[in-house]
Every structure is written in structure tokens, then in C-alpha cells.
Design a protein around this motif. Structure first.
Motif, PDB file in Angstrom:
ATOM      1  N   MET A 118      39.813  35.493  44.914  1.00 61.32           N
ATOM      2  CA  MET A 118      38.713  34.598  45.255  1.00 61.32           C
ATOM      3  C   MET A 118      38.442  34.672  46.754  1.00 61.32           C
ATOM      4  O   MET A 118      39.365  34.791  47.550  1.00 61.32           O
ATOM      5  CB  MET A 118      39.043  33.149  44.885  1.00 61.32           C
ATOM      6  CG  MET A 118      39.132  32.907  43.397  1.00 61.32           C
ATOM      7  SD  MET A 118      39.435  31.187  42.972  1.00 61.32           S
ATOM      8  CE  MET A 118      37.801  30.488  43.162  1.00 61.32           C
ATOM      9  N   MET A 119      37.172  34.609  47.085  1.00 66.58           N
ATOM     10  CA  MET A 119      36.784  34.583  48.485  1.00 66.58           C
ATOM     11  C   MET A 119      36.767  33.135  48.963  1.00 66.58           C
ATOM     12  O   MET A 119      36.520  32.223  48.182  1.00 66.58           O
ATOM     13  CB  MET A 119      35.383  35.192  48.654  1.00 66.58           C
ATOM     14  CG  MET A 119      35.287  36.647  48.246  1.00 66.58           C
ATOM     15  SD  MET A 119      33.579  37.266  48.250  1.00 66.58           S
ATOM     16  CE  MET A 119      33.198  37.211  49.995  1.00 66.58           C
ATOM     17  N   THR A 120      37.001  32.940  50.258  1.00 67.05           N
ATOM     18  CA  THR A 120      36.873  31.609  50.821  1.00 67.05           C
ATOM     19  C   THR A 120      35.387  31.350  51.077  1.00 67.05           C
ATOM     20  O   THR A 120      34.579  32.277  51.142  1.00 67.05           O
ATOM     21  CB  THR A 120      37.650  31.479  52.142  1.00 67.05           C
ATOM     22  OG1 THR A 120      37.071  32.373  53.100  1.00 67.05           O
ATOM     23  CG2 THR A 120      39.133  31.782  51.955  1.00 67.05           C
ATOM     24  N   GLU A 121      35.036  30.099  51.239  1.00 68.38           N
ATOM     25  CA  GLU A 121      33.635  29.759  51.506  1.00 68.38           C
ATOM     26  C   GLU A 121      33.136  30.427  52.796  1.00 68.38           C
ATOM     27  O   GLU A 121      32.027  30.966  52.805  1.00 68.38           O
ATOM     28  CB  GLU A 121      33.433  28.243  51.559  1.00 68.38           C
ATOM     29  CG  GLU A 121      31.987  27.824  51.590  1.00 68.38           C
ATOM     30  CD  GLU A 121      31.160  28.273  50.378  1.00 68.38           C
ATOM     31  OE1 GLU A 121      29.951  28.496  50.563  1.00 68.38           O
ATOM     32  OE2 GLU A 121      31.692  28.399  49.262  1.00 68.38           O
ATOM     33  N   HIS A 146      38.879  40.924  43.088  1.00 66.82           N
ATOM     34  CA  HIS A 146      38.682  40.040  41.933  1.00 66.82           C
ATOM     35  C   HIS A 146      39.070  40.750  40.635  1.00 66.82           C
ATOM     36  O   HIS A 146      39.786  40.181  39.804  1.00 66.82           O
ATOM     37  CB  HIS A 146      37.221  39.578  41.857  1.00 66.82           C
ATOM     38  CG  HIS A 146      36.907  38.846  40.585  1.00 66.82           C
ATOM     39  ND1 HIS A 146      37.106  37.498  40.438  1.00 66.82           N
ATOM     40  CD2 HIS A 146      36.442  39.299  39.394  1.00 66.82           C
ATOM     41  CE1 HIS A 146      36.771  37.139  39.211  1.00 66.82           C
ATOM     42  NE2 HIS A 146      36.360  38.218  38.557  1.00 66.82           N
ATOM     43  N   LEU A 147      38.602  41.967  40.472  1.00 62.75           N
ATOM     44  CA  LEU A 147      38.895  42.709  39.242  1.00 62.75           C
ATOM     45  C   LEU A 147      40.396  42.955  39.099  1.00 62.75           C
ATOM     46  O   LEU A 147      40.963  42.768  38.010  1.00 62.75           O
ATOM     47  CB  LEU A 147      38.122  44.027  39.216  1.00 62.75           C
ATOM     48  CG  LEU A 147      36.592  43.908  39.205  1.00 62.75           C
ATOM     49  CD1 LEU A 147      35.947  45.283  39.342  1.00 62.75           C
ATOM     50  CD2 LEU A 147      36.092  43.183  37.967  1.00 62.75           C
ATOM     51  N   ILE A 151      42.959  41.261  36.131  1.00 62.21           N
ATOM     52  CA  ILE A 151      43.836  42.039  35.246  1.00 62.21           C
ATOM     53  C   ILE A 151      45.257  41.492  35.282  1.00 62.21           C
ATOM     54  O   ILE A 151      45.900  41.324  34.236  1.00 62.21           O
ATOM     55  CB  ILE A 151      43.807  43.538  35.614  1.00 62.21           C
ATOM     56  CG1 ILE A 151      42.436  44.138  35.272  1.00 62.21           C
ATOM     57  CG2 ILE A 151      44.923  44.301  34.906  1.00 62.21           C
ATOM     58  CD1 ILE A 151      42.219  45.550  35.801  1.00 62.21           C
ATOM     59  N   VAL A 152      45.753  41.191  36.464  1.00 64.91           N
ATOM     60  CA  VAL A 152      47.111  40.642  36.604  1.00 64.91           C
ATOM     61  C   VAL A 152      47.237  39.338  35.816  1.00 64.91           C
ATOM     62  O   VAL A 152      48.198  39.133  35.062  1.00 64.91           O
ATOM     63  CB  VAL A 152      47.465  40.420  38.095  1.00 64.91           C
ATOM     64  CG1 VAL A 152      48.738  39.608  38.252  1.00 64.91           C
ATOM     65  CG2 VAL A 152      47.576  41.748  38.824  1.00 64.91           C
ATOM     66  N   ARG A 177      37.785  44.972  32.795  1.00 62.07           N
ATOM     67  CA  ARG A 177      38.019  45.039  34.247  1.00 62.07           C
ATOM     68  C   ARG A 177      38.497  46.434  34.658  1.00 62.07           C
ATOM     69  O   ARG A 177      38.097  46.941  35.699  1.00 62.07           O
ATOM     70  CB  ARG A 177      39.053  44.008  34.692  1.00 62.07           C
ATOM     71  CG  ARG A 177      38.679  42.555  34.502  1.00 62.07           C
ATOM     72  CD  ARG A 177      37.493  42.130  35.330  1.00 62.07           C
ATOM     73  NE  ARG A 177      37.416  40.689  35.458  1.00 62.07           N
ATOM     74  CZ  ARG A 177      36.832  39.869  34.594  1.00 62.07           C
ATOM     75  NH1 ARG A 177      36.268  40.355  33.509  1.00 62.07           N
ATOM     76  NH2 ARG A 177      36.799  38.570  34.809  1.00 62.07           N
ATOM     77  N   ALA A 178      39.332  47.055  33.844  1.00 61.40           N
ATOM     78  CA  ALA A 178      39.788  48.412  34.151  1.00 61.40           C
ATOM     79  C   ALA A 178      38.602  49.371  34.175  1.00 61.40           C
ATOM     80  O   ALA A 178      38.495  50.228  35.062  1.00 61.40           O
ATOM     81  CB  ALA A 178      40.848  48.862  33.139  1.00 61.40           C
TER      82      ALA A 178
END
Length: 187
Positions: A118-121, A146-147, A151-152, A177-178
């Protein structure tokens, strides 16, 4: 129910919720109150934590994908962002349906946290102000993160989840996602 609340907090901690070298972790939140909810017994704490985490992760990415559809310099990146966005919107609807079936409350205990995938604001604001090839490069870096993280997290459901429909969605996400990672690498 106390064990369930502890498990949800443990999964959040294991996924990096609130961890960042660049920021101070938020103060520990009190355990969620789950006694008001008769959670569907086909779900375990791992299922619930994953659903709870993936909704805001996907919602945030949909926002970023919308930027890419408008701001990417490379038409292939714009097209790819449109395709990925469509799939993520479908997934959010599936996650919401699972959350409803689980009788789990609609909340986002991860809001404002700095978590892998996730990105921060402030990063999103910076991305929104970035143009051209620099935008494409920053977008692709964040999409890859993100992708990879999706997966994790999905892999943990296929091994530790309980609900069959949730496990099926996790397996589907791992596959999609892969494939998306391969497409992203080819851009």
C-alpha cells in the motif's frame, strides 16, 4: 471471541501493518469488539483478517489505477491500468460479499497505516503530481509492490484459511497477480 480478536491483530502485525522505517508506528489500537457479531463459523481469523486487509488495499490501488489511466505517458500502461482496475473492482465486490457472508463488520482498521503493498497518502499525492515517464516508472514500481504483496497474503489463505470460497478467491488472486506481474514486466 478474544482469541479471534488476538488472531486478527496478529495477522495485521505479521503483514506489516503500521511498520515503516520512515514513520512511527501508530499506537496500538484496542482489540476489536467482536462480541456483537455472530461470525459465520466457516471463516477463521486468517480468512477474516485477509478480507479486512484486501478491501482497502484493492480500493487504494483502484484509485491509483485511475490516475494511471489518465496520466501515464505510455498508452500500453494506460491500457494495462484499465484492465487491472476492472479485475480489482470485481475482487472488491467479492471481498465485500465474503465479509457480509462472514457477518464481519465493515471497517478499516488499517486506514493511515504504512503497510507492504500500500502507498501512503503523501506517496499518492506525489504520484498525482508526477507526469510523463516519471509517472509511469513510479506507478509501475508501486503496482509491482501491490501485486507481489497480494500474492504473499493470498498464499497464506490457501494454507491457513478455512472458508472454501475464500480459499478459492485466494487461489484465483495468486494466479491473476502472477499473470499481471508478467504483463507489467513486459511493458
Amino acid at each position: 471471541m478474544k482469541a479471534l480478536a488476538c488472531a486478527v491483530l496478529l495477522v495485521a502485525a505479521l503483514t506489516g501493518c503500521g511498520s515503516s522505517a520512515a514513520s512511527t508506528p501508530p499506537a496500538a489500537a484496542p482489540p476489536p469488539t467482536v462480541s456483537k457479531f455472530a461470525v459465520n463459523p466457516s471463516f477463521n481469523a486468517t480468512d477474516l483478517a485477509w478480507i479486512e486487509l484486501m478491501i482497502p488495499m484493492d480500493d487504494q490501488l483502484i484509485r491509483v489505477l485511475g490516475m494511471a489511466q489518465k496520466q501515464a505517458a505510455d498508452p500500453a500502461v494506460r491500457t494495462f491500468a484499465t484492465q487491472v482496475s476492472s479485475g480489482h473492482k470485481t475482487e472488491v465486490a467479492q471481498f465485500v460479499a465474503l465479509r457480509t457472508r462472514a457477518n464481519w463488520p465493515a471497517k478499516n482498521p488499517h486506514e493511515g497505516h504504512d503497510m507492504p503493498g500500500m502507498m501512503t497518502e503523501p506517496e499518492i499525492v506525489t504520484l498525482g503530481k508526477t507526469k510523463g515517464a516519471a509517472f509511469d516508472q513510479l506507478f509501475e514500481k508501486n503496482l509491482k509492490e501491490h501485486l507481489d504483496q497480494s500474492i504473499v497474503l493470498a498464499r497464506s489463505i490457501t494454507t491457513d484459511g478455512k472458508d472454501a470460497e475464500t480459499k478459492k478467491l485466494a487461489a484465483s488472486i495468486m494466479t491473476s497477480r502472477a499473470a499481471q506481474l508478467k504483463q507489467l514486466a513486459a511493458l
